[in-house]
Design an enzyme around this catalytic site. Structure first.
Site, PDB file in Angstrom:
ATOM      1  N   HIS A  10       0.832  -1.104  -0.226  1.00  0.00           N
ATOM      2  CA  HIS A  10      -0.013   0.008   0.067  1.00  0.00           C
ATOM      3  C   HIS A  10       0.806   1.298   0.199  1.00  0.00           C
ATOM      4  CE1 HIS A  10      -3.663  -2.369   1.178  1.00  0.00           C
ATOM      5  NE2 HIS A  10      -3.755  -1.872  -0.127  1.00  0.00           N
ATOM      6  N   GLU A  21     -11.237 -11.098  -5.604  1.00  0.00           N
ATOM      7  CA  GLU A  21      -9.610 -10.998  -5.187  1.00  0.00           C
ATOM      8  C   GLU A  21      -9.055 -12.344  -4.439  1.00  0.00           C
ATOM      9  OE1 GLU A  21      -8.904  -7.330  -2.818  1.00  0.00           O
ATOM     10  OE2 GLU A  21     -10.646  -7.617  -1.674  1.00  0.00           O
ATOM     11  N   ASP A  79      -4.589  -8.410  -4.944  1.00  0.00           N
ATOM     12  CA  ASP A  79      -4.724  -9.601  -4.159  1.00  0.00           C
ATOM     13  C   ASP A  79      -4.901 -10.874  -4.826  1.00  0.00           C
ATOM     14  OD1 ASP A  79      -4.337  -8.990  -1.410  1.00  0.00           O
ATOM     15  OD2 ASP A  79      -6.097  -7.630  -1.490  1.00  0.00           O
ATOM     16  N   CYS A 126      -9.609  -2.924 -10.336  1.00  0.00           N
ATOM     17  CA  CYS A 126      -9.109  -1.797  -9.489  1.00  0.00           C
ATOM     18  C   CYS A 126      -7.527  -1.956  -8.929  1.00  0.00           C
ATOM     19  CB  CYS A 126     -10.086  -2.024  -8.123  1.00  0.00           C
ATOM     20  SG  CYS A 126     -11.722  -1.370  -8.322  1.00  0.00           S
TER      21      CYS A 126
HETATM   22  C1  PEP Z   1      -6.371  -5.409  -4.828  1.00  0.00           C
HETATM   23  O1  PEP Z   1      -6.281  -6.151  -4.128  1.00  0.00           O
HETATM   24  O2  PEP Z   1      -5.985  -5.447  -6.072  1.00  0.00           O
HETATM   25  C2  PEP Z   1      -6.945  -3.941  -4.351  1.00  0.00           C
HETATM   26  C3  PEP Z   1      -7.298  -3.071  -5.537  1.00  0.00           C
HETATM   27  O3  PEP Z   1      -6.995  -3.817  -3.149  1.00  0.00           O
HETATM   28  P1  PEP Z   1      -5.761  -3.591  -2.272  1.00  0.00           P
HETATM   29  O4  PEP Z   1      -4.608  -3.175  -3.054  1.00  0.00           O
HETATM   30  O5  PEP Z   1      -6.277  -2.289  -1.264  1.00  0.00           O
HETATM   31  O6  PEP Z   1      -5.786  -4.718  -1.408  1.00  0.00           O
HETATM   32 MG    MG Z   2      -7.234  -6.086  -2.133  1.00  0.00          MG
END
Ligand code: PEP
Ligand code: MG
Length: 609
Positions: free
Chosen positions: A196, A438, A462, A509
């Site tokens: 993150h 995910e 994920d 995402c």
């Molecule tokens: C992901 O897992 O791709 C996602 C968009 O969420 P995060 O990166 O916050 O786990």
């Molecule tokens: Mg995620």
């Protein structure tokens, strides 16, 4: 320019851009030791302060040693005996006092200088035993620094304007407390592309290099660093020749780092297929960047930082309502998708006890935690639903693995929606609910899950981690984190076809959206909604406008025929390179797989200088 020898450190460039700045070294508690000058008439007092702190540290260690002797026996307490011997070492104390006197510097600084010197000496030895003793030395000297200064919070206003943070790890929650006007970049020994911290750095347009080996001991706060997020390297004490050779790039980055101009018209491929580009955000202030990059909504608001910035207690419903309403208002007429709390392995929060889990990424996290701590979930849901009075909002549920979880979460959402109906009107009942896809189980049972919800968000970060059993934050397995693994591509293909069959909107995402090579592939697979860090939107928009859906679909069809990630990567780089005009070289590492023995590692082994 400094007279010190230039040294080049290699790492993984996880956020692009090149910057020059001064190192600000943080310890694991995000504390920093700065050099302050001590006036000549106060030098004796400063040395006394050092002696007093040494005495206090010695006393604390004696007490600890006595306790250890009582609890685990005399033999084990020798470890502390070694620590005590260090504090009795007169030559060491004289060295520290000497720095205070000669450099007219504060005692904390003197301790840190000595610590850096000893650490360097130990790490230069081949003997594993001595290398491992470094942490003992650190613990004694950190105690000393603590006794000198106490755990004072960092005062950003006292720092220079061009800070490059140097640390082992950097908790994403810390972004909420730093002065972003002063921070130019991040140089970390830990981390990884999909951590993150890396995601947020990209989103903020902050160049970052992670997974840098044997770096921290060599750097002292105030050292000049040239951080190159494009090439994945950090140069300590850059030479005048080096600086001359990158001057244009430094200037270009400064100009580029300015927010991109609004794009005006909607995004579409060359043959007229409409593509929606949205922003992934986590700091409320990122809404400004999302607007400037003409994002058509926030496709993923990671709500964790709202929780993490208050150690120990959750934000109230009202606090959350304020943030979600602001986002909805600012992004209007576009929607804002708030992902409910997804505390994970890397961002533990003391507000709930999720410690003691030997495998936290597979433990009580995401929706699992929300369903156990229903009061936390209910307050967040209430805030999201109430925010629908200010604009369009959506709820996204993270880490979904089963229909039961979706139904249980929906039951809470529906109950709160009914309670709010009078106060807020019918808008609350119409808030769309989506799930993060995910976890591999979600892909395999997607038909049933999709029936339960209004839309789907694919969390590629994920999904790769769980599908391939590769920890996304572990540099040792970074070469196995392959977005183009055939299993991943087949999963994406499956998601696209289930979503099309049920006519459910689906949005990518994860970080794959922000890479032009992957973006063309995803487009060709039928994903026409991509959500990504704000700073990549303008670039991806340009790429999409250059390709036709017909060519993207043909590329995707052929990409799915390969048996290995390496073959697919080679094919994609060549084919996408033919249809877009942008330079793909900054993306090669991610496409090929970091240090995978492919092109990336060949490039990494090429001589530098
Ligand atoms: C992901 O897992 O791709 C996602 C968009 O969420 P995060 O990166 O916050 O786990
Ligand atoms: Mg995620």
């Amino acid at each position: 320019m400094t007279g010190k020898r230039e040294t080049v450190f290699r790492g993984n460039g996880v956020s692009p851009g090149i910057v020059l700045g001064q190192a600000l070294k943080l310890d694991s508690q995000h504390r920093v030791v700065l050099r302050t000058s001590v006036p000549a008439h106060l030098i004796d007092e400063e040395v006394n302060r050092l002696e007093t702190a040494i005495a206090a540290s010695r006393e604390q260690l004696e007490t600890l040693k006595a306790r250890l002797e009582k609890e685990v026996g005399f033999e084990q307490s020798y470890i502390l005996e070694a620590n005590l011997l260090m504090l009795d070492d007169r030559s060491l104390i004289a060295e520290m006092a000497g720095i205070v006197r000669q450099e007219q510097a504060n005692a904390e600084w003197a301790v840190r200088c000595v610590e850096d010197r000893i650490r360097r000496a130990y790490l230069s030895l081949d003997d594993q035993y001595f290398r491992e003793r470094v942490s003992d030395i650190e613990s004694v000297l950190e105690r000393l620094i603590l006794n000198l200064s106490g755990a004072k919070p960092l005062r950003w206003e006292t720092l220079p304007q061009d800070v490059i943070i140097v640390a082992q790890a950097f908790n994403p929650a810390f972004f909420a407390t730093i002065d972003l006007e002063r921070v130019r970049g991040l140089a970390l020994e830990g981390g990884g592309r999909t951590s993150h911290t890396a995601i947020l750095a990209r989103s903020l347009g902050l160049p970052a290099v992670m997974e840098i080996r044997d770096f921290i001991p060599e750097v002292t706060t105030g050292d000049t660093l040239l951080l190159d997020g494009d090439e994945g390297r950090v140069i300590l004490h850059p030479s005048p020749e080096r600086l001359g050779s990158v001057r244009i790039r430094l200037e270009e980055f400064l100009v580029m780092a300015q927010p991109p101009a609004p794009a005006g018209t909607a995004t579409a491929t060359r043959d007229g297929v409409r593509v929606v580009l949205k922003a992934n955000t986590e700091l409320p202030l990122e809404v400004l960047v999302a607007q400037r990059s003409a994002a058509e909504g926030i496709g993923l608001f990671r709500s964790e930082l709202l929780f993490l910035k208050n150690a120990g207690h959750a934000p109230t419903m009202e606090d959350q309502l304020e943030t979600y309403s602001m986002l909805a208002r600012e992004m209007s007429p576009h929607p804002v998708a708030v992902r409910t709390l997804d505390l994970g392995a890397e961002n533990g929060w003391s507000g709930v006890d999720i410690s003691g889990q030997s495998n936290p990424s597979m433990g009580l996290r995401g929706i699992r935690l929300s369903l156990v701590k229903e009061e936390l979930f209910a307050a967040q849901v209430e805030a999201i639903l109430r925010a629908s009075c200010s604009g369009k909002v959506e709820i996204v549920l993270p880490m979904i693995a089963s229909v039961e979880e979706v139904r249980a979460a929906k039951a809470v959402i529906e109950r709160i929606g009914r309670e709010l109906l009078d106060a807020c009107g019918p808008a609350v009942a119409a808030v769309p609910i989506g799930v993060m896809v995910e976890v591999p189980a979600a892909v395999i049972s997607l038909e049933a899950l999709a029936h339960e919800v209004d839309f789907l968000c694919v969390g590629t970060n994920d999904l790769i981690q769980y599908l391939l059993a590769v920890d996304r934050g572990n540099p040792k397995v970074a070469h196995l984190f392959q977005p183009l693994h055939p299993a991943m591509l087949r999963s994406l293909g499956r998601i696209a076809s289930v979503a099309a069959a049920q006519n459910k909107p689906v949005r990518i995402c994860g970080e794959m959206s922000a890479n032009p090579v992957f973006a063309v592939l995803l487009l060709g697979m039928g994903f026409t909604e991509l959500s990504m860090n704000c700073m990549s939107i303008a670039h991806i928009r340009k790429v999409i406008r250059e390709v036709t859906m017909t060519s993207a679909a043909e590329i995707a069809r052929r990409a799915l025929e390969f048996q290995t990630a390496g073959e697919t990567a080679e094919f994609l780089l060549a084919e996408v390179g033919r249809v877009v005009t942008c330079d793909l070289s900054p993306y090669v590492r991610e496409v090929v797989g970091v240090d995978s023995g492919g092109m990336a590692s060949q490039a990494a082994n090429a001589p530098i200088r």
